[in-house]
Design a protein around this motif. Structure first.
Motif, PDB file in Angstrom:
ATOM      1  N   HIS A  55       0.841  -1.199   0.000  1.00 45.44           N
ATOM      2  CA  HIS A  55       0.000   0.000   0.000  1.00 45.44           C
ATOM      3  C   HIS A  55       0.878   1.251   0.000  1.00 45.44           C
ATOM      4  CE1 HIS A  55      -3.397   2.541   0.921  1.00 45.44           C
ATOM      5  NE2 HIS A  55      -2.753   3.025   1.965  1.00 45.44           N
ATOM      6  N   ARG A  56       0.553   2.195  -0.879  1.00 47.61           N
ATOM      7  CA  ARG A  56       1.258   3.478  -1.044  1.00 47.61           C
ATOM      8  C   ARG A  56       2.671   3.317  -1.620  1.00 47.61           C
ATOM      9  NH1 ARG A  56      -2.306   7.163  -1.336  1.00 47.61           N
ATOM     10  NH2 ARG A  56      -0.758   8.734  -0.952  1.00 47.61           N
ATOM     11  N   ASP A  57       3.008   2.125  -2.102  1.00 47.10           N
ATOM     12  CA  ASP A  57       4.329   1.888  -2.695  1.00 47.10           C
ATOM     13  C   ASP A  57       4.175   1.822  -4.217  1.00 47.10           C
ATOM     14  OD1 ASP A  57       7.041   1.517  -2.727  1.00 47.10           O
ATOM     15  OD2 ASP A  57       7.023  -0.372  -1.613  1.00 47.10           O
ATOM     16  N   GLU A  58       5.272   1.554  -4.922  1.00 48.52           N
ATOM     17  CA  GLU A  58       5.227   1.486  -6.374  1.00 48.52           C
ATOM     18  C   GLU A  58       6.172   0.426  -6.910  1.00 48.52           C
ATOM     19  OE1 GLU A  58       7.915   4.444  -8.726  1.00 48.52           O
ATOM     20  OE2 GLU A  58       7.024   5.577  -7.071  1.00 48.52           O
ATOM     21  N   PHE A  59       5.907   0.014  -8.132  1.00 52.55           N
ATOM     22  CA  PHE A  59       6.795  -0.858  -8.899  1.00 52.55           C
ATOM     23  C   PHE A  59       7.174  -0.063 -10.139  1.00 52.55           C
ATOM     24  CE2 PHE A  59       6.795  -4.221 -12.358  1.00 52.55           C
ATOM     25  CZ  PHE A  59       8.119  -4.552 -12.184  1.00 52.55           C
ATOM     26  N   LYS A  60       8.477  -0.003 -10.429  1.00 53.09           N
ATOM     27  CA  LYS A  60       8.955   0.819 -11.533  1.00 53.09           C
ATOM     28  C   LYS A  60       9.911  -0.001 -12.382  1.00 53.09           C
ATOM     29  CE  LYS A  60      11.952   4.081 -10.463  1.00 53.09           C
ATOM     30  NZ  LYS A  60      12.564   5.343 -10.055  1.00 53.09           N
ATOM     31  N   PHE A  61       9.789   0.140 -13.715  1.00 52.86           N
ATOM     32  CA  PHE A  61      10.753  -0.490 -14.606  1.00 52.86           C
ATOM     33  C   PHE A  61      10.993   0.403 -15.809  1.00 52.86           C
ATOM     34  CE2 PHE A  61       6.598  -2.173 -15.784  1.00 52.86           C
ATOM     35  CZ  PHE A  61       6.593  -2.185 -17.162  1.00 52.86           C
ATOM     36  N   SER A  62      12.194   0.286 -16.360  1.00 53.21           N
ATOM     37  CA  SER A  62      12.594   1.097 -17.510  1.00 53.21           C
ATOM     38  C   SER A  62      13.047   0.188 -18.633  1.00 53.21           C
ATOM     39  CB  SER A  62      13.724   2.047 -17.127  1.00 53.21           C
ATOM     40  OG  SER A  62      13.315   2.940 -16.115  1.00 53.21           O
ATOM     41  N   PHE A  63      12.935   0.682 -19.863  1.00 53.08           N
ATOM     42  CA  PHE A  63      13.293  -0.107 -21.035  1.00 53.08           C
ATOM     43  C   PHE A  63      13.496   0.826 -22.215  1.00 53.08           C
ATOM     44  CE2 PHE A  63       8.779   0.370 -20.655  1.00 53.08           C
ATOM     45  CZ  PHE A  63       8.370   0.734 -21.919  1.00 53.08           C
ATOM     46  N   GLY A  64      14.126   0.319 -23.243  1.00 53.17           N
ATOM     47  CA  GLY A  64      14.272   1.048 -24.492  1.00 53.17           C
ATOM     48  C   GLY A  64      13.294   0.501 -25.512  1.00 53.17           C
ATOM     49  N   VAL A  65      12.751   1.380 -26.307  1.00 51.37           N
ATOM     50  CA  VAL A  65      11.837   0.974 -27.370  1.00 51.37           C
ATOM     51  C   VAL A  65      12.649   0.305 -28.473  1.00 51.37           C
ATOM     52  CG1 VAL A  65      10.184   1.828 -29.085  1.00 51.37           C
ATOM     53  CG2 VAL A  65      10.252   2.831 -26.789  1.00 51.37           C
ATOM     54  N   ASN A  66      12.141  -0.781 -29.016  1.00 52.37           N
ATOM     55  CA  ASN A  66      12.904  -1.510 -30.031  1.00 52.37           C
ATOM     56  C   ASN A  66      13.018  -0.714 -31.331  1.00 52.37           C
ATOM     57  OD1 ASN A  66      10.532  -1.939 -31.536  1.00 52.37           O
ATOM     58  ND2 ASN A  66      10.209  -3.968 -30.691  1.00 52.37           N
ATOM     59  N   LEU A  67      13.888  -1.169 -32.215  1.00 49.99           N
ATOM     60  CA  LEU A  67      14.178  -0.452 -33.467  1.00 49.99           C
ATOM     61  C   LEU A  67      12.940  -0.227 -34.327  1.00 49.99           C
ATOM     62  CD1 LEU A  67      17.508  -2.166 -34.553  1.00 49.99           C
ATOM     63  CD2 LEU A  67      17.202   0.126 -33.618  1.00 49.99           C
ATOM     64  N   PHE A  68      12.031  -1.163 -34.293  1.00 52.70           N
ATOM     65  CA  PHE A  68      10.850  -1.063 -35.155  1.00 52.70           C
ATOM     66  C   PHE A  68       9.692  -0.340 -34.474  1.00 52.70           C
ATOM     67  CE2 PHE A  68      13.272  -4.828 -36.401  1.00 52.70           C
ATOM     68  CZ  PHE A  68      13.616  -4.432 -37.688  1.00 52.70           C
ATOM     69  N   ARG A  69       9.928   0.155 -33.249  1.00 49.77           N
ATOM     70  CA  ARG A  69       8.922   0.908 -32.491  1.00 49.77           C
ATOM     71  C   ARG A  69       7.644   0.097 -32.275  1.00 49.77           C
ATOM     72  NH1 ARG A  69      13.169   3.456 -32.096  1.00 49.77           N
ATOM     73  NH2 ARG A  69      13.481   5.594 -32.725  1.00 49.77           N
ATOM     74  N   THR A  70       7.819  -1.189 -31.957  1.00 49.50           N
ATOM     75  CA  THR A  70       6.669  -2.070 -31.721  1.00 49.50           C
ATOM     76  C   THR A  70       6.624  -2.591 -30.291  1.00 49.50           C
ATOM     77  OG1 THR A  70       7.932  -3.980 -32.492  1.00 49.50           O
ATOM     78  CG2 THR A  70       6.563  -2.827 -34.131  1.00 49.50           C
ATOM     79  N   THR A  71       7.419  -2.017 -29.400  1.00 51.14           N
ATOM     80  CA  THR A  71       7.472  -2.481 -28.014  1.00 51.14           C
ATOM     81  C   THR A  71       6.097  -2.373 -27.365  1.00 51.14           C
ATOM     82  OG1 THR A  71       9.770  -1.785 -27.845  1.00 51.14           O
ATOM     83  CG2 THR A  71       8.575  -2.095 -25.772  1.00 51.14           C
ATOM     84  N   LEU A  72       5.712  -3.440 -26.679  1.00 47.95           N
ATOM     85  CA  LEU A  72       4.421  -3.500 -25.988  1.00 47.95           C
ATOM     86  C   LEU A  72       4.649  -4.189 -24.647  1.00 47.95           C
ATOM     87  CD1 LEU A  72       1.245  -3.293 -26.035  1.00 47.95           C
ATOM     88  CD2 LEU A  72       1.283  -5.589 -27.019  1.00 47.95           C
ATOM     89  N   PHE A  73       4.229  -3.551 -23.551  1.00 45.86           N
ATOM     90  CA  PHE A  73       4.246  -4.166 -22.223  1.00 45.86           C
ATOM     91  C   PHE A  73       2.826  -4.231 -21.712  1.00 45.86           C
ATOM     92  CE2 PHE A  73       8.779  -3.326 -22.003  1.00 45.86           C
ATOM     93  CZ  PHE A  73       9.241  -4.322 -21.160  1.00 45.86           C
ATOM     94  N   TRP A  74       2.479  -5.333 -21.075  1.00 49.26           N
ATOM     95  CA  TRP A  74       1.166  -5.482 -20.473  1.00 49.26           C
ATOM     96  C   TRP A  74       1.332  -6.084 -19.088  1.00 49.26           C
ATOM     97  CZ3 TRP A  74       3.149  -8.517 -24.265  1.00 49.26           C
ATOM     98  CH2 TRP A  74       3.232  -9.875 -24.031  1.00 49.26           C
ATOM     99  N   CYS A  75       0.313  -5.904 -18.250  1.00 50.07           N
ATOM    100  CA  CYS A  75       0.365  -6.409 -16.878  1.00 50.07           C
ATOM    101  C   CYS A  75      -0.947  -7.082 -16.519  1.00 50.07           C
ATOM    102  CB  CYS A  75       0.592  -5.278 -15.875  1.00 50.07           C
ATOM    103  SG  CYS A  75       2.162  -4.419 -16.041  1.00 50.07           S
TER     104      CYS A  75
END
Length: 152
Positions: A55-75
């Motif tokens: 509660h009141r905390d967070e989960f954080k992640f970073s990434f680079g978008v791929n060359l073809f600009r098709t990166t997709l993340f889901w949860c």
């Protein structure tokens, strides 16, 4: 070497040196009654594993978008034993109908950060306030996913 080969080499070099946009996704647990949020996020290439967000905390992640600009993340998320949600937290441009009218996150967010606020009544994305001060990066929480689904 033929002109086709030279053009191909220049194209590959151009793609290779084009900077990849770095993004950060933050998931903020703002559920009531000190509930712990379960989240499991992934892309086609990366599985970030299950997380329990206090509660009141967070989960954080970073990434680079791929060359073809098709990166997709889901949860996949669950706020209790009865409720769940599965949704895209980062998507390439296009398919605005699927994403609450938002074509691409860079149009609505600031500095390549997608901030998701998880609440009892739904899932919100922090976006620029259309009526706010552009220099102050005023934000509002825009609800994108209204309901939690019942687990079966």
């Amino acid at each position: 070497m033929g002109s086709l080969h030279i053009k191909a080499i220049f194209l590959l070099l151009a793609i290779a040196i084009t900077p990849s946009t770095a993004w950060t996704v933050r998931i903020l647990n703002r559920l009531s009654h000190k509930k712990v949020l379960f989240a499991h996020c992934r892309s086609g290439d990366d599985d970030l594993g299950p997380r329990y967000i206090k509660h009141r905390d967070e989960f954080k992640f970073s990434f680079g978008v791929n060359l073809f600009r098709t990166t997709l993340f889901w949860c996949y998320m669950s706020k209790d034993r009865k409720s769940q949600a599965s949704f895209d937290v980062f998507w390439p441009s296009g398919d605005a109908k699927k994403h609450g009218g938002i074509d691409h996150l860079s149009t609505w967010t600031v500095n390549e950060k997608a901030v998701w606020v998880i609440r009892d009544d739904g899932i919100y994305l922090k976006i620029r306030d259309p009526g706010g001060d552009a220099f102050k990066n005023d934000y509002i929480d825009e609800i994108l996913y209204l309901r939690w689904q019942s687990k079966r």
